[in-house]
Motif scaffolding. Structure first.
Motif, PDB file in Angstrom:
ATOM      1  N   GLY A 181       0.792  -1.227   0.000  1.00 44.55           N
ATOM      2  CA  GLY A 181       0.000   0.000   0.000  1.00 44.55           C
ATOM      3  C   GLY A 181       0.818   1.268   0.000  1.00 44.55           C
ATOM      4  N   VAL A 182       2.070   1.212  -0.410  1.00 45.63           N
ATOM      5  CA  VAL A 182       2.929   2.398  -0.402  1.00 45.63           C
ATOM      6  C   VAL A 182       2.490   3.364  -1.499  1.00 45.63           C
ATOM      7  CG1 VAL A 182       5.281   3.253  -0.674  1.00 45.63           C
ATOM      8  CG2 VAL A 182       4.865   1.089   0.499  1.00 45.63           C
ATOM      9  N   ALA A 183       2.347   4.626  -1.134  1.00 46.23           N
ATOM     10  CA  ALA A 183       1.943   5.648  -2.108  1.00 46.23           C
ATOM     11  C   ALA A 183       3.005   6.734  -2.217  1.00 46.23           C
ATOM     12  CB  ALA A 183       0.606   6.248  -1.710  1.00 46.23           C
ATOM     13  N   ILE A 184       4.258   6.373  -1.973  1.00 42.15           N
ATOM     14  CA  ILE A 184       5.365   7.325  -2.027  1.00 42.15           C
ATOM     15  C   ILE A 184       6.128   7.111  -3.324  1.00 42.15           C
ATOM     16  CG2 ILE A 184       7.413   8.190  -0.851  1.00 42.15           C
ATOM     17  CD1 ILE A 184       6.342   6.788   1.693  1.00 42.15           C
ATOM     18  N   LYS A 185       6.276   8.150  -4.102  1.00 39.91           N
ATOM     19  CA  LYS A 185       6.979   8.044  -5.376  1.00 39.91           C
ATOM     20  C   LYS A 185       8.397   7.537  -5.154  1.00 39.91           C
ATOM     21  CE  LYS A 185       8.122  10.614  -9.578  1.00 39.91           C
ATOM     22  NZ  LYS A 185       8.067  11.931 -10.278  1.00 39.91           N
ATOM     23  N   GLY A 186       8.792   6.537  -5.931  1.00 39.55           N
ATOM     24  CA  GLY A 186      10.113   5.955  -5.801  1.00 39.55           C
ATOM     25  C   GLY A 186      10.171   4.785  -4.843  1.00 39.55           C
ATOM     26  N   MET A 187       9.064   4.532  -4.156  1.00 35.46           N
ATOM     27  CA  MET A 187       9.008   3.405  -3.227  1.00 35.46           C
ATOM     28  C   MET A 187       7.766   2.559  -3.473  1.00 35.46           C
ATOM     29  SD  MET A 187      10.131   5.188   0.364  1.00 35.46           S
ATOM     30  CE  MET A 187      11.538   6.294   0.434  1.00 35.46           C
ATOM     31  N   ASP A 188       7.048   2.864  -4.520  1.00 37.23           N
ATOM     32  CA  ASP A 188       5.752   2.234  -4.757  1.00 37.23           C
ATOM     33  C   ASP A 188       5.808   1.068  -5.737  1.00 37.23           C
ATOM     34  OD1 ASP A 188       6.398   3.846  -6.859  1.00 37.23           O
ATOM     35  OD2 ASP A 188       4.460   4.866  -6.989  1.00 37.23           O
TER      36      ASP A 188
END
Length: 272
Positions: A181-188
């Motif tokens: 459920g990651v919504a962080i750019k570069g970690m999604d």
């Protein structure tokens, strides 16, 4: 990112379930001290902090005493926050320095872990073998950042005896982060998460032999977290009852399924 809203640790914007106060009272800053309610594990935490400084580890708060109601530790200057609300915390410099600092903390606590383990009560159950005193919640929201580098560790309330990889597993879960459920750019993306995990365990110095079993420990660690939350809710602790009502347990279960589903690809990225 998993949303665990909280307050009072230092100046952070998030915290994990392990660290939430079971008294209903949050920690607060008073001048150069962090004050929080005393708990049954407070003597062990303060003994740990004393021992760390005695053996030369200067990246933790100093204990400043406790009475029947309050405990105090020193405030560590620097920036705090989680991956989604602090750009520098997402940087590779922070990632590498966090892993290196965790290794240094483990190496130091290994010098006295067994004697401390036998002498004090801890918030979380001890795990075998007793190699170190696990921090218990080594996540971005529990470190201090200076000039983009992790320079200190805070919130030792979840400290407990256990193996290094037990502590490392939860750290990897939080720092990668290994979540669907990651919504962080570069970690999604899975590729990005595997890359960050590889950087973290390389900087920590995890052996090649242990890398293939790391994900199994991550899953076991999250399952233990679910048991903890459910137990505290059953005891009537309102915060954990609310966590379950808000679906935090569902998020962890989804992440466990995600890690299991992608385990072959993740392990290949960590060992290849």
């Amino acid at each position: 990112m998993i949303d665990h809203r909280h307050s009072g640790r230092q100046d952070q914007c998030m915290r994990g379930e392990w660290m939430q106060s079971t008294t209903g009272s949050e920690p607060f800053r008073q001048d150069d001290l962090i004050v929080r309610p005393v708990a049954t594990w407070t003597p062990g935490v303060h003994a740990l902090l004393v021992a760390l400084h005695r053996y030369g580890f200067d990246a933790a708060p100093h204990p400043a005493g406790y009475d029947e109601v309050w405990e105090q530790v020193t405030y560590l200057p620097g920036d705090t926050g989680d991956l989604d609300c602090h750009a520098a915390m997402r940087g590779e410099k922070a990632l590498r320095s966090a892993a290196s600092l965790l290794r240094r903390y483990h190496d130091c606590s290994a010098l006295f872990a067994k004697s401390l383990a036998a002498s004090y009560a801890w918030q979380l159950p001890a795990r075998s073998p007793c190699e170190v005193i696990c921090h218990g919640d080594f996540a971005p929201y529990n470190v201090v950042l200076n000039d983009g580098e992790v320079s200190g560790i805070i919130d030792f309330e979840a400290a407990h005896p256990g193996p290094r990889i037990w502590d490392l597993a939860y750290a990897v879960y939080r720092w990668a982060p290994l979540s669907s459920g990651v919504a962080i750019k570069g970690m999604d993306t899975l590729a990005a998460q595997v890359g960050r995990t590889r950087i973290f365990i390389d900087a920590y110095g995890l052996s090649v032999n242990e890398r293939s079993s790391l994900l199994d420990v991550v899953v076991e660690r999250l399952e233990a977290l679910l048991v903890f939350m459910e137990r505290e809710a059953a005891r009537g602790i309102e915060r954990y009852r609310r966590n379950l009502q808000e679906g935090h347990d569902r998020i962890y279960k989804e992440d466990i399924a995600y890690i299991r589903k992608c385990s072959t690809e993740i392990v290949a990225g960590l060992t290849g």
